[in-house]
Scaffold this motif. Sequence first.
Motif, PDB file in Angstrom:
ATOM      1  N   UNK A  59       7.950  11.073  16.709  1.00  0.00           N
ATOM      2  CA  UNK A  59       8.583  10.627  15.465  1.00  0.00           C
ATOM      3  C   UNK A  59       8.285   9.159  15.201  1.00  0.00           C
ATOM      4  N   UNK A  60       8.313   8.344  16.251  1.00  0.00           N
ATOM      5  CA  UNK A  60       8.009   6.925  16.086  1.00  0.00           C
ATOM      6  C   UNK A  60       6.562   6.709  15.669  1.00  0.00           C
ATOM      7  N   UNK A  61       5.633   7.499  16.227  1.00  0.00           N
ATOM      8  CA  UNK A  61       4.229   7.395  15.827  1.00  0.00           C
ATOM      9  C   UNK A  61       4.038   7.776  14.367  1.00  0.00           C
ATOM     10  N   UNK A  62       4.739   8.801  13.913  1.00  0.00           N
ATOM     11  CA  UNK A  62       4.643   9.203  12.515  1.00  0.00           C
ATOM     12  C   UNK A  62       5.197   8.128  11.584  1.00  0.00           C
ATOM     13  N   UNK A  63       6.316   7.523  11.978  1.00  0.00           N
ATOM     14  CA  UNK A  63       6.896   6.457  11.168  1.00  0.00           C
ATOM     15  C   UNK A  63       5.989   5.232  11.128  1.00  0.00           C
ATOM     16  N   UNK A  64       5.388   4.888  12.279  1.00  0.00           N
ATOM     17  CA  UNK A  64       4.490   3.733  12.331  1.00  0.00           C
ATOM     18  C   UNK A  64       3.252   3.965  11.470  1.00  0.00           C
ATOM     19  N   UNK A  65       2.737   5.192  11.481  1.00  0.00           N
ATOM     20  CA  UNK A  65       1.568   5.503  10.655  1.00  0.00           C
ATOM     21  C   UNK A  65       1.908   5.430   9.171  1.00  0.00           C
ATOM     22  N   UNK A  66       3.095   5.897   8.822  1.00  0.00           N
ATOM     23  CA  UNK A  66       3.515   5.831   7.429  1.00  0.00           C
ATOM     24  C   UNK A  66       3.660   4.383   6.976  1.00  0.00           C
ATOM     25  N   UNK A  67       4.268   3.559   7.828  1.00  0.00           N
ATOM     26  CA  UNK A  67       4.433   2.148   7.487  1.00  0.00           C
ATOM     27  C   UNK A  67       3.081   1.445   7.410  1.00  0.00           C
ATOM     28  N   UNK A  68       2.177   1.756   8.341  1.00  0.00           N
ATOM     29  CA  UNK A  68       0.844   1.156   8.321  1.00  0.00           C
ATOM     30  C   UNK A  68       0.083   1.569   7.067  1.00  0.00           C
ATOM     31  N   UNK A  69       0.272   2.796   6.635  1.00  0.00           N
ATOM     32  CA  UNK A  69      -0.381   3.256   5.403  1.00  0.00           C
ATOM     33  C   UNK A  69       0.113   2.461   4.196  1.00  0.00           C
ATOM     34  N   UNK A  70       1.419   2.250   4.122  1.00  0.00           N
ATOM     35  CA  UNK A  70       1.975   1.461   3.023  1.00  0.00           C
ATOM     36  C   UNK A  70       1.473   0.017   3.080  1.00  0.00           C
ATOM     37  N   UNK A  71       1.440  -0.544   4.295  1.00  0.00           N
ATOM     38  CA  UNK A  71       0.943  -1.914   4.452  1.00  0.00           C
ATOM     39  C   UNK A  71      -0.535  -2.016   4.088  1.00  0.00           C
ATOM     40  N   UNK A  72      -1.294  -0.989   4.419  1.00  0.00           N
ATOM     41  CA  UNK A  72      -2.723  -0.985   4.071  1.00  0.00           C
ATOM     42  C   UNK A  72      -2.943  -0.912   2.571  1.00  0.00           C
ATOM     43  N   UNK A  74      -0.959  -2.063   0.277  1.00  0.00           N
ATOM     44  CA  UNK A  74      -0.561  -3.317  -0.353  1.00  0.00           C
ATOM     45  C   UNK A  74      -1.389  -4.502   0.140  1.00  0.00           C
ATOM     46  N   UNK A  75      -2.286  -4.269   1.082  1.00  0.00           N
ATOM     47  CA  UNK A  75      -3.153  -5.333   1.583  1.00  0.00           C
ATOM     48  C   UNK A  75      -2.541  -6.157   2.701  1.00  0.00           C
ATOM     49  N   UNK A  76      -1.449  -5.722   3.268  1.00  0.00           N
ATOM     50  CA  UNK A  76      -0.786  -6.466   4.347  1.00  0.00           C
ATOM     51  C   UNK A  76      -1.367  -6.142   5.718  1.00  0.00           C
ATOM     52  N   UNK A  77      -2.081  -5.051   5.845  1.00  0.00           N
ATOM     53  CA  UNK A  77      -2.634  -4.641   7.143  1.00  0.00           C
ATOM     54  C   UNK A  77      -4.115  -4.337   6.981  1.00  0.00           C
ATOM     55  N   UNK A  78      -4.920  -4.696   7.990  1.00  0.00           N
ATOM     56  CA  UNK A  78      -6.346  -4.379   7.921  1.00  0.00           C
ATOM     57  C   UNK A  78      -6.584  -2.873   8.079  1.00  0.00           C
ATOM     58  N   UNK A  79      -7.708  -2.438   7.584  1.00  0.00           N
ATOM     59  CA  UNK A  79      -8.054  -1.018   7.606  1.00  0.00           C
ATOM     60  C   UNK A  79      -8.076  -0.458   9.022  1.00  0.00           C
ATOM     61  N   UNK A  80      -8.536  -1.258   9.973  1.00  0.00           N
ATOM     62  CA  UNK A  80      -8.635  -0.804  11.368  1.00  0.00           C
ATOM     63  C   UNK A  80      -7.252  -0.417  11.930  1.00  0.00           C
ATOM     64  N   UNK A  81      -6.246  -1.230  11.649  1.00  0.00           N
ATOM     65  CA  UNK A  81      -4.894  -0.929  12.136  1.00  0.00           C
ATOM     66  C   UNK A  81      -4.338   0.331  11.486  1.00  0.00           C
ATOM     67  N   UNK A  82      -4.637   0.515  10.202  1.00  0.00           N
ATOM     68  CA  UNK A  82      -4.168   1.707   9.497  1.00  0.00           C
ATOM     69  C   UNK A  82      -4.794   2.954  10.104  1.00  0.00           C
ATOM     70  N   UNK A  83      -6.103   2.897  10.347  1.00  0.00           N
ATOM     71  CA  UNK A  83      -6.813   4.048  10.921  1.00  0.00           C
ATOM     72  C   UNK A  83      -6.285   4.353  12.316  1.00  0.00           C
ATOM     73  N   UNK A  84      -6.070   3.317  13.132  1.00  0.00           N
ATOM     74  CA  UNK A  84      -5.550   3.528  14.488  1.00  0.00           C
ATOM     75  C   UNK A  84      -4.165   4.177  14.458  1.00  0.00           C
ATOM     76  N   UNK A  85      -3.301   3.702  13.572  1.00  0.00           N
ATOM     77  CA  UNK A  85      -1.947   4.249  13.487  1.00  0.00           C
ATOM     78  C   UNK A  85      -1.962   5.695  13.012  1.00  0.00           C
ATOM     79  N   UNK A  86      -2.804   5.987  12.030  1.00  0.00           N
ATOM     80  CA  UNK A  86      -2.880   7.360  11.517  1.00  0.00           C
ATOM     81  C   UNK A  86      -3.457   8.293  12.574  1.00  0.00           C
ATOM     82  N   UNK A  87      -4.452   7.836  13.319  1.00  0.00           N
ATOM     83  CA  UNK A  87      -5.033   8.682  14.369  1.00  0.00           C
ATOM     84  C   UNK A  87      -4.038   8.923  15.507  1.00  0.00           C
ATOM     85  N   UNK A  88      -3.227   7.915  15.853  1.00  0.00           N
ATOM     86  CA  UNK A  88      -2.201   8.103  16.879  1.00  0.00           C
ATOM     87  C   UNK A  88      -1.155   9.109  16.402  1.00  0.00           C
ATOM     88  N   UNK A  89      -0.793   9.017  15.126  1.00  0.00           N
ATOM     89  CA  UNK A  89       0.172   9.977  14.576  1.00  0.00           C
ATOM     90  C   UNK A  89      -0.403  11.382  14.550  1.00  0.00           C
TER      91      UNK A  89
END
Length: 115
Positions: A59-72, A74-89
Amino acid sequence: MIEAVTSIASLSKGRGLESLSETTTTTTGILGGQPVQTPGMVDGQSFASVMSNMATTAANNLKAAEQASFDGMTGKAPLREVVDAVMAAEQSLQTAIAFRDKVVNAYLEITKMQI
């Protein structure tokens, strides 16, 4: 979706899984007085606590991926972090699905047994 996964962790309470932690105990071995774990124990944890931790982590991985997607977006997170979070989820979700399938198959096998 995330709320449904989070509710899995609460299943360990009140559904009979707490009895698993009561039946598995650590005993003292014959050689050197070393503690020996029973087969139901993993690093001193009961089956119910391991399943609860697994559900909480998923559940925490899914929430982190969702937050990283929103941050990506809006430009607050780099693409690499978004991809890593989504792949972990995705990996957590695939693990949860595989575990669910194994539990369903085991249940079906038990119901096929003759009494």
